[in-house]
Structure formats: structure tokens, C-alpha cells
Design a protein around this motif. Structure first.
Motif, PDB file in Angstrom:
ATOM      1  N   ALA A 146     -36.480  -9.483  24.067  1.00  0.00           N
ATOM      2  CA  ALA A 146     -36.324  -8.614  25.201  1.00  0.00           C
ATOM      3  C   ALA A 146     -36.227  -9.584  26.211  1.00  0.00           C
ATOM      4  CB  ALA A 146     -37.393  -7.581  25.340  1.00  0.00           C
ATOM      5  N   ASN A 173     -32.011   1.860  28.118  1.00  0.00           N
ATOM      6  CA  ASN A 173     -31.902   1.016  26.914  1.00  0.00           C
ATOM      7  C   ASN A 173     -31.540   1.852  25.763  1.00  0.00           C
ATOM      8  OD1 ASN A 173     -32.313  -0.722  24.802  1.00  0.00           O
ATOM      9  ND2 ASN A 173     -34.420  -0.615  24.976  1.00  0.00           N
ATOM     10  N   ILE A 233     -32.915  -9.962  27.698  1.00  0.00           N
ATOM     11  CA  ILE A 233     -32.181  -8.740  28.016  1.00  0.00           C
ATOM     12  C   ILE A 233     -32.845  -8.497  29.513  1.00  0.00           C
ATOM     13  CG2 ILE A 233     -31.897  -6.091  27.443  1.00  0.00           C
ATOM     14  CD1 ILE A 233     -30.617  -8.202  25.655  1.00  0.00           C
ATOM     15  N   THR A 278     -27.140  -3.259  26.418  1.00  0.00           N
ATOM     16  CA  THR A 278     -28.120  -3.090  25.439  1.00  0.00           C
ATOM     17  C   THR A 278     -27.804  -2.418  24.088  1.00  0.00           C
ATOM     18  OG1 THR A 278     -28.762  -0.858  26.462  1.00  0.00           O
ATOM     19  CG2 THR A 278     -30.036  -2.871  27.104  1.00  0.00           C
TER      20      THR A 278
END
Length: 296
Positions: free
Chosen positions: A72, A33, A75, A91
Motif C-alpha cells: 500500500a 479504494n 499506492i 487502485t
């Protein structure tokens, strides 16, 4: 002097929370990340905006964690379809997208002018040392709770599964486990910790602007995790505190540097010293300070 030490301790505790979140995502699960600062920014702005509308700080902190975790979620869906290197780029783009959105959405975030006058935590104690000490005590308790929760996770069946995702995802699939939902949960939990860290940051600094959430923040968190020990809860804590020691200690280079060195050159020298420290750790202590000393 006491106020300065307390201020550094508060910022250090904020970095502890950020590093714990990244340790869960990368250290334990292997998710690269590079946009951690995006969740940090979401938490900071979310808590600041709702608290200025009269929402109690406890509720605003919870909202910051929830909104960062929800951010999140998509993602995590992307992570299911991309290799690690592509996911890292996604990210990184996410973190920059959040910062650009904060800059452009002036109706909500006031753009580059920033948001001043954010309510302080423990405002009833004033703006001096008592209020700062109360804030430090609160964030320390949150850090301890988060560290204990992560340690409990590592010793649970859930922790063993996410470590298997990090070590050999294909073997885990062969055993009938679905890594997808575990990755999403890990990203959401790490983002929630970053959101809480952002909320503490907003209510301690009491002013937010997009320039505070540049990719360098993510780099600092990665540096803390590497120096402390990747995949270790204690490493996240030690690494974050060591990071603050480097960042603040290099500020005093000006006192010993020749007068001929300009302020701009000193800033470059300071970042060079921090970068050199990371290189030395990578070369001579790749496991970090609390890593396995029997391995190199």
C-alpha cells in the motif's frame, strides 16, 4: 447444518475485516479504494506460500499483514498527486495488476492451477466442526480487536485529523497539517487488515487461485460498508453480516423458482437481487442501517 452455519460465519467474519479496512480508508479518510481485493490477495498468497515452507501460522499471518501494508505504500504516494476520481482508477488497476501477476508468476503462485494443500488453522483438531469452530473463535477475536482499535482511532487526535482530510483537506493544510503521511498510514493500516483477512481465507479454504480475487470482491466490501453505514465501525460489522445474509439467502431462490428457469438464469437473478438490495439502500437508507436516522 451446524457446519454450514459455521462456514458462513467464518466467511462473514473475513468480510468484516475487509470492511473495517475499507471503512478506515474511505469512511474515515475519504480515500476511494477500488483495489481492496489486491491487498486481500497479497495477504492470502503471502501467508499460504510461507506457511507451506514450514513457517508457523502466527508468523505467516504477521508476514501477510506486513507485505500487504508495504504494497500500500507506493499506492499512498500516488494518492498524494491524484484527485479522488483518478486515484480510484489507479487502485482498480492495482487490484487487477495483482491478479494478473498471480496468474503469470507460475514459479511462485502456480498460476491458474492454484495452490492446493495450504495448512489449516488448528489442523490438530481435524477438518470437521471442532477445527472450524476454533477458526471462527480466532477470527472473531481478531475482528473484535480490529473494531476496538478503529473505534479508539476515531476518538484520537489521529482520527480527528483523518476525518478532517475527508471533510476538507485544504482547510487542514491551512492549519499547518500535512495530509500526506496520514494518507499513507491509513492506506497501510487498511491494507494490513485486508492482508490478515486474506491469510484467514487461505488457511480456511486451503486452496487459492487467481479467480478467487476478482473485482467483484471489492464491490461486495463496498456494498457491505454502504449498507451498514459509511464511516461507522459498527456499520462495517453490521453491513458485512447483512451482506452474507443477502449472498447466502439468495442461494435459496432456486427452491422457490419455477423449474423452467435454468441454473445460469438463476445465477443472474441472484446477482440481480443483490444489486436491487444495494439500490434500495442507496435510495431509502443512504446513511446505512446504523447511520444517522435524523438525516436522509
Amino acid at each position: 447444518m451446524e457446519a454450514y452455519i459455521v462456514a458462513i460465519a467464518i466467511v462473514g467474519a473475513i468480510y468484516v475485516l475487509l470492511t473495517l479496512g475499507l471503512t478506515l480508508q474511505y469512511g474515515l479518510t475519504g480515500l476511494v479504494n477500488f483495489g481492496h481485493v489486491g491487498f486481500f490477495a497479497i495477504g492470502a498468497y503471502a501467508s499460504a506460500i510461507v506457511s507451506m515452507q514450514g513457517v508457523p501460522l502466527v508468523a505467516s499471518f504477521a508476514f501477510a499483514a506486513l507485505l500487504a501494508a508495504l504494497a500500500a505504500w507506493p499506492i499512498g504516494l500516488v494518492a498524494l498527486r491524484l484527485r479522488d476520481d483518478y486515484f480510484a482508477v489507479v487502485t482498480l488497476g492495482f487490484g487487477e495488476t495483482v491478479r494478473l501477476a498471480i496468474t503469470s508468476e507460475k514459479w511462485l503462485t502456480n498460476g491458474v492451477q492454484g495452490i492446493p494443500g495450504i495448512p489449516r488453522t488448528f489442523a490438530g483438531l481435524g477438518v470437521g466442526l471442532p477445527g472450524a469452530l476454533a477458526t471462527l473463535a480466532a477470527i472473531t477475536l481478531v475482528c473484535v480487536a480490529a473494531a476496538l482499535a478503529l473505534r479508539r482511532i476515531t476518538r484520537s487526535p489521529f482520527g480527528r485529523v483523518i476525518e478532517a482530510i475527508r471533510d476538507n483537506e485544504e482547510a487542514l493544510k491551512a492549519l499547518g497539517k500535512d495530509p500526506a503521511r496520514f494518507k499513507i498510514q491509513v492506506l497501510a493500516l487498511g491494507a494490513a487488515l485486508a492482508g490478515i483477512a486474506g491469510a484467514f481465507y487461505a488457511h480456511y479454504i486451503t486452496y487459492l487461485s487467481p479467480d478467487q480475487f476478482i473485482p467483484l470482491v471489492t464491490f461486495y466490501v463496498w456494498m457491505a460498508m454502504i449498507m451498514g453505514g459509511v464511516g461507522r465501525v459498527s456499520g462495517a460489522v453490521v453491513g458485512a453480516l447483512l451482506l452474507m445474509l443477502f449472498l447466502e439467502g439468495t442461494r435459496f431462490l432456486r427452491d422457490i423458482a419455477p423449474d423452467a428457469i435454468s441454473g445460469v438464469a438463476m445465477a443472474s437473478l441472484r446477482f440481480g437481487a443483490v444489486g436491487l438490495a444495494l439500490i434500495l439502500f442507496t435510495l431509502f437508507r443512504p446513511q446505512g442501517l446504523v447511520g444517522d436516522y435524523t438525516r436522509r
